[in-house]
Each structure stands twice: as C-alpha cells, then as structure tokens.
Enzyme design. Structure first.
Site, PDB file in Angstrom:
ATOM      1  N   PRO A 189       0.785  -1.240   0.000  1.00 58.34           N
ATOM      2  CG  PRO A 189       0.079  -0.892   2.209  1.00 58.34           C
ATOM      3  CD  PRO A 189       0.773  -1.888   1.340  1.00 58.34           C
ATOM      4  CG  ASP A 239       1.623  -3.526  -5.974  1.00 62.07           C
ATOM      5  OD1 ASP A 239       0.733  -4.290  -6.392  1.00 62.07           O
ATOM      6  OD2 ASP A 239       2.303  -3.761  -4.966  1.00 62.07           O
ATOM      7  CG  ASP A 297       8.251  -5.466   1.021  1.00 60.93           C
ATOM      8  OD1 ASP A 297       8.960  -6.442   1.353  1.00 60.93           O
ATOM      9  OD2 ASP A 297       7.351  -5.008   1.745  1.00 60.93           O
ATOM     10  CE  LYS A 344       7.890  -9.371   1.185  1.00 65.33           C
ATOM     11  NZ  LYS A 344       6.585  -8.695   1.207  1.00 65.33           N
TER      12      LYS A 344
END
Length: 317
Positions: A193, A211, A249, A278
């Site tokens: 966000p 994004d 990210d 991740k």
C-alpha cells in the site's frame, strides 16, 4: 529450538563464536551454520555456541566474534571482570535473570535509545555477555552489530505510513549505512500500500511506485511519488530510464526475485538494490546462498523481518 549437537554444556575445546537468532528463527540459523560447516555445541536460549571461528551468517541478528568464558563467583567479581576488559557491555539474558540484572546494575549504562531515521547507527564500541551458569559468564568484547542483541529500534511514525513495512526498510538502509539522498530516483516494486514509497519520499527522493494494486491515496498524492499500476515482473530494465535505487518488497517465490535481480544487474540500470527475499513455507537455503554470492551483496535477517531476508547491493564507492 534445534537440538544441540553436544548437549547443553559448552564445547570442551572452547567457544569460538556465538550466533544470536531472532525469536522463532533458530532453525534457519542452525541449518545455515550446518551448511557452513559450523557445529553447534549448545544452545543458550537463542544463542548458538560454536567451537569454530566466526563466519558471516544471514540468519544471525548478532554474532559474538571473540567470546571467552570468565568465572563469576559473585556479582561484584563478574562486574569487575567485565569492566576490566572494557566499558560498554550489552546483556543477553537467557537465564539467571535476577543475578544477571544485579551484575548489569554494576556496569555503566548503555544508552540504547530509539534511532530517528536517517540517523546513523551508533559508532561506539559495544560488547555482549550472558550468564551460562550462576558462577560462569560468557563475554565477547566484539560483535557484529552495534545494537543491543542486534535489535535496532526506531522512533516510529504511527500516522504517516499505511503499514509498518517501512521499519524493515529503515533497518536495511541503516545497516547498509546508506540511503537515498534528496533528488535521487527510486523504483519501488511491489509498492502497495505504499509504506516504502512513503519512507523514500520523506528522504526527498523521487519515487516511481509499481504495483498491480493501487497505492494508499495519501501516498499516491505525494508530490514526489509517481504510480504505475502494473506488474513489477513485466518491466524491461532496458526500456526504462536508469535509476539510482531499485527497491522490491514484492511477494513472490525467491527464485523469481533472484531472476529479477539478476536481470536488473545485467542491464546495469540501477546503482543500488534493496530487496526483501520472502520465503514461502520452508526456508530455501540454496536460493539464499545464490543471493549471498552476488558480488557486493549484503544478506541478513533483521529485527523487523519475518520469514524473509534482506538483500542489499550497493554500487561500489
């Protein structure tokens, strides 16, 4: 907690290094040590005691590089022994809490105040110690992190950012000792966000946030933030203007991120890269090793990371 190789006692041939894992991440550290040929003779809380010399470990918040055992027949004797070595010590308390606290009270206080990012990391010398038994302590005059137990704390902003993800970015940049300067260009992949874009814009950088999901309206409205609502993996580095910083990210499998990082490095279109690796399910140590093998790479698990590693690669100089 992974099982110790030799039970709970320190190794007979001494402790060559001690590695402190973040809570809940002892298993990845244990596997990384095994792959590096470092035995774990015992666990002391989250501290892995090894008879071999220290080596870089991504899953260690902090590494004690010169540990030595000292007798501690009394609280005063323990404090005196530490003060005879140097002034500044940080306690890792894994047991004997009352006795450890009494020893700590006799030592000069360590001012572990929260950092106001982009304030640099502390430059003062800091050692680490713990009580292995009521009458025996382990002390390392040197360690890899300038922070108490490797845990950097920040003065948080609870109003501006739309999430707390900015804290791991702050930690990565603090550990790297470098961050975007006013006017530098940043490409923020997987930006929604908008926590990282917010943090970068606060530094005065010009940010392009990418994004498929929309950014928080307050972040998208910032004057130095431009949005592109598309996939980060669809971008062709050679079709875009060069940037000073590439940030990611993105939630994806580590192998896919590795391919993206290599594509940008080969294109030479980003001077500095900061990415979150991740892990989905099990820790992929093979992929982590490939990230670490990239020339100039810094790979670490920070105090603000979950089941993920931070990859930082800065342009030399």
């Amino acid at each position: 907690m992974p099982e110790a190789v030799s039970g709970s006692a320190p190794p007979a041939d001494g402790i060559g290094a001690a590695y402190l894992a973040a809570e809940g991440f002892e298993a990845p550290l244990a596997e990384e040590l095994r792959r590096a040929g470092r035995r774990i003779a015992a666990w002391h809380g989250r501290l892995a005691l090894s008879p071999e010399p220290p080596a870089p470990m991504a899953w260690a918040l902090d590494t004690w590089t010169a540990p030595r055992e000292l007798p501690a027949p009394s609280v005063k004797a323990a404090a005196d022994a530490l003060r005879a070595i140097q002034r500044n010590w940080a306690l890792y308390a894994a047991g004997q809490h009352r006795r450890a606290a009494l020893i700590a009270e006799r030592l000069p206080p360590v001012k572990a105040r929260p950092l106001a990012f982009p304030e640099p990391a502390p430059a003062g010398h800091l050692g680490a110690w713990t009580l292995l038994a009521p009458d025996r302590l382990l002390a390392s005059p040197t360690k890899t992190s300038p922070f108490v137990n490797g845990e950097v704390r920040f003065l948080e902003d609870r109003a501006g950012p739309p999430s707390r993800a900015y804290l791991k970015l702050w930690e990565a940049l603090t550990r790297a000792g470098r961050w975007p300067l006013p006017g530098e260009t940043c490409l923020d992949l997987g930006a929604a966000p908008g926590g990282w874009s917010w943090a970068l814009a606060r530094l005065g950088a010009r940010v392009t946030a990418v994004d498929k999901a929309p950014l928080d309206p307050a972040i998208a409205a910032l004057p130095t933030v431009e949005t592109r609502q598309e996939s980060a993996f669809g971008l062709d580095p050679l079709s875009l203007p060069p940037v000073d910083w590439l940030f990611s990210d993105v939630i994806c499998y580590p192998a896919r991120l590795l391919a993206l990082v290599r594509r940008w490095l080969e294109a030479g279109r980003a001077r500095h890269l900061v990415c979150t690796v991740k892990f989905q399910g099990e820790t992929d140590h093979d992929i982590a090793a490939e990230f670490a093998a990239i020339p100039g790479a810094l790979l670490f698990h920070g105090a603000h990371n979950r089941h993920e590693l931070m990859f930082v690669r800065l342009e030399p100089g």
